[in-house]
Design an enzyme around this catalytic site. Structure first.
Site, PDB file in Angstrom:
ATOM      1  N   HIS A  80       0.819  -1.215   0.000  1.00  0.00           N
ATOM      2  CA  HIS A  80       0.000   0.000   0.000  1.00  0.00           C
ATOM      3  C   HIS A  80       0.857   1.271   0.000  1.00  0.00           C
ATOM      4  CE1 HIS A  80      -3.771   1.919  -0.017  1.00  0.00           C
ATOM      5  NE2 HIS A  80      -4.448   1.029   0.688  1.00  0.00           N
ATOM      6  N   ASP A  88      -2.144   1.854  -4.539  1.00  0.00           N
ATOM      7  CA  ASP A  88      -3.409   2.043  -3.834  1.00  0.00           C
ATOM      8  C   ASP A  88      -4.453   1.043  -4.353  1.00  0.00           C
ATOM      9  OD1 ASP A  88      -2.476   4.131  -2.243  1.00  0.00           O
ATOM     10  OD2 ASP A  88      -2.835   5.588  -3.838  1.00  0.00           O
TER      11      ASP A  88
END
Length: 571
Positions: free
Chosen positions: A544, A548
């Site tokens: 992450h 995304d």
């Protein structure tokens, strides 16, 4: 005057260089401007020129080893010139100073031997250490063989088997031994001509990178002095300290110092305990205090056998016979000897291989450092299943569904380059090329050979490379170039009947795709009629910090479209 050759900074981002090839060997005459080596930087492989005329007196780095910027690589000077002071961080002046220290040390050791014993008893071992400079000044026609760094993730190597024995003649290029790394079992070559004078580790023992494993040189060379010099603390000094301690406090050890028993106690040798990495690890696992273990290796070095044969009860009994001053400190180690509660039932303990150690370290770092998130999708493989037999009719290599997934991922990565990236701490590196790592199961664990520029290759080429690399992986014949440089990874457990799973990201990638089995399921048309459909579930694990959720979903959607319309990958 001898001059040191250091690793130059060959690019703005270079932090270290790897010796790709030496074009000169010790003893060769060289002139300013001549190429003496090739150095691999983070950008390219470049020639290293000499800026001095003279004789190559010393090479400190083996081929394939990494050297930090300004690290010493070699020494050039007049033939026969003494260059040892340069390696010790001194200069000509430093050498003369060292020489001046030698004489008082010699006189002191002859005229006042009794003074050395009190120094040891009061934990001030300086008098015993003064002979060390004398040993370092001796010219020794031999070189040490160190454990090379054979892969980018290697921290230590395990000696699988020696191909030579002490006394054998060795030539440059001869295979000395086989070494198990975290990736494969590789051959260790000799880079010097001479006689194998010393072997420092036995089969099955582990040595950290740059650890000394052997000595090659002229017959009769002073190996002990060379090892003392290379270790920075002469083995002779440790023997002197132990001898003085044993003479004062442990008369029973006299037979050991006379050579009747090869086991040497290290309890009185100060804070430094000489032990092999494997012995240290085993002692830590068993809760054994190494200061209580006798070493049977060279100069009292503790090896695996000593830890295996160590009996806490015997050590405690021996402690009771020591002088009161020594007995006062015995209870503390004795508490560490308490055995763990015995396991119930039958079991087998297996040593951890280098590959398993690296898998544990790297994947633990990945899982607990990179914030993973997961995206799962179902892909209709009907058209891929129909196309595959047609492709295999004309393909020189049999194409698998895994090959089609590799190609689809490579094309999708070019469409979504932000996924083809890595987190580097203070920056995100986006790769302009696509190298797909393919997880391959082997007996000892997992290897990830790399298909380079996969987006530019045909399915048949990908298929041929995957089969070749998988074969090399299972035969332990992969080379560093085969497993380095991946930008994205794929792990496929579908052939084992696994429907779906999540994979741990393979550093330095930011994503890995887990592939499940193709299963026939019931699907429904708009009118409610049922028809069969072949579905494959895939799960993307993403870092992450780099990718995304929306980006991960878009990438996976691109892979889905390519596999559901496989002809689009071929045009």
């Amino acid at each position: 005057m001898a001059e040191v050759i250091r690793m130059p900074k060959m690019s703005d981002t270079m932090e270290e260089g790897v010796i790709a090839e030496w074009h000169k060997k010790v003893g060769d005459k060289i002139k300013s401007g001549e190429i003496i080596a090739e150095v691999e930087t983070d950008k390219a492989t470049m020639d290293l020129e000499s800026y001095y005329d003279g004789t190559l007196l010393y090479i400190g780095v083996n081929k394939g080893d990494a050297v930090p910027i300004d690290g010493i690589m070699a020494v050039v000077g007049a033939e026969g010139e003494d260059y040892k002071s340069l390696l010790e961080g001194g200069s000509a002046n430093g050498a003369s100073n060292g020489a001046s220290v030698e004489e008082p040390a010699k006189e002191e050791s002859k005229s006042a031997p009794a003074a050395a014993a009190p120094a040891v008893e009061t934990a001030t071992p300086e008098p015993a250490k003064k002979p060390a400079p004398a040993a370092s000044a001796e010219k020794i026609n031999a070189v040490v063989v160190r454990m090379p760094k054979m892969s980018d993730t290697m921290e230590e190597g395990t000696l699988v088997g020696w191909q030579k024995k002490v006394g054998d003649k060795v030539k440059s290029g001869d295979i000395l031994a086989e070494v198990e790394t975290d990736k494969a079992t590789m051959e260790l070559e000799a880079y010097e001509d001479g006689t194998l004078l010393y072997i420092g580790i036995k089969d099955g023992e582990s040595v950290p990178v740059d650890g000394i494993i052997a000595v090659i040189g002229e017959e009769g060379a002073n190996v002990e002095a060379l090892l003392a010099r290379e270790n920075g603390e002469g083995g002779a000094e440790v023997e002197n300290i132990e001898a003085s301690d044993e003479g004062k406090a442990a008369p029973a050890a006299d037979s050991s110092s006379n050579g009747a028993d090869k086991t040497v106690s290290v309890a009185d040798s100060g804070d430094r305990i000489k032990a092999s990495p494997l012995a240290k690890r085993l002692a830590d696992e068993k809760g054994i205090d190494l200061s209580q273990v006798g070493g049977s290796g060279d100069n009292g070095r503790i090896v695996k056998r000593d830890v295996d044969e160590f009996k806490p009860a015997a050590a405690a009994a021996a402690a009771k016979t020591e002088a009161p001053a020594q007995a006062a400190s015995a209870p503390a180690p004795a508490k560490a000897e308490q055995p763990a509660a015995p396991a119930t039932g039958d079991f087998t303990d297996s040593p951890i291989s280098q590959m398993r150690k690296t898998i544990a370290r790297r994947l633990s770092d990945s899982l607990f450092t990179a914030p993973h998130f997961y995206v799962t999708m179902e892909i209709n493989m009907d058209k891929a299943m129909a196309l595959r037999p047609q492709l295999n009719e004309v393909s020189p290599a049999k194409i698998s569904f895994n090959d089609m997934v590799i190609k689809a991922c490579a094309v999708a990565l070019k469409q979504h380059p932000a996924v083809n990236s890595a987190w580097l701490g203070d920056k995100i590196r986006r790769y302009n090329y696509v190298n797909i790592g393919v997880a391959v199961a082997v007996d000892e664990g997992l290897l990830v050979p790399v298909i380079r520029d996969a987006d530019k290759k045909t399915l048949s080429t990908i298929s041929g490379e995957v089969k070749d690399l998988a074969g090399k992986a299972k035969d332990k014949k992969l080379q560093p170039k085969d497993w380095e440089g991946n930008t994205f990874s794929i792990s496929n457990l579908g052939m084992f009947g696994v429907d779906e799973f999540t994979a741990i990201i393979n550093p330095p990638d930011s994503c890995i795709l887990a592939i499940g089995a193709i299963k026939k399921v019931a699907a429904f048309k708009e009118d409610g009629t049922v028809y069969p459909q072949n579905i494959m579930k895939v799960t993307l694990s993403a870092d992450h910090r780099v990718v995304d959720g929306a980006l991960g979903a878009q990438f996976l959607l691109a892979v889905k479209k390519l596999l559901e319309e496989p002809m689009s990958m071929l045009v």
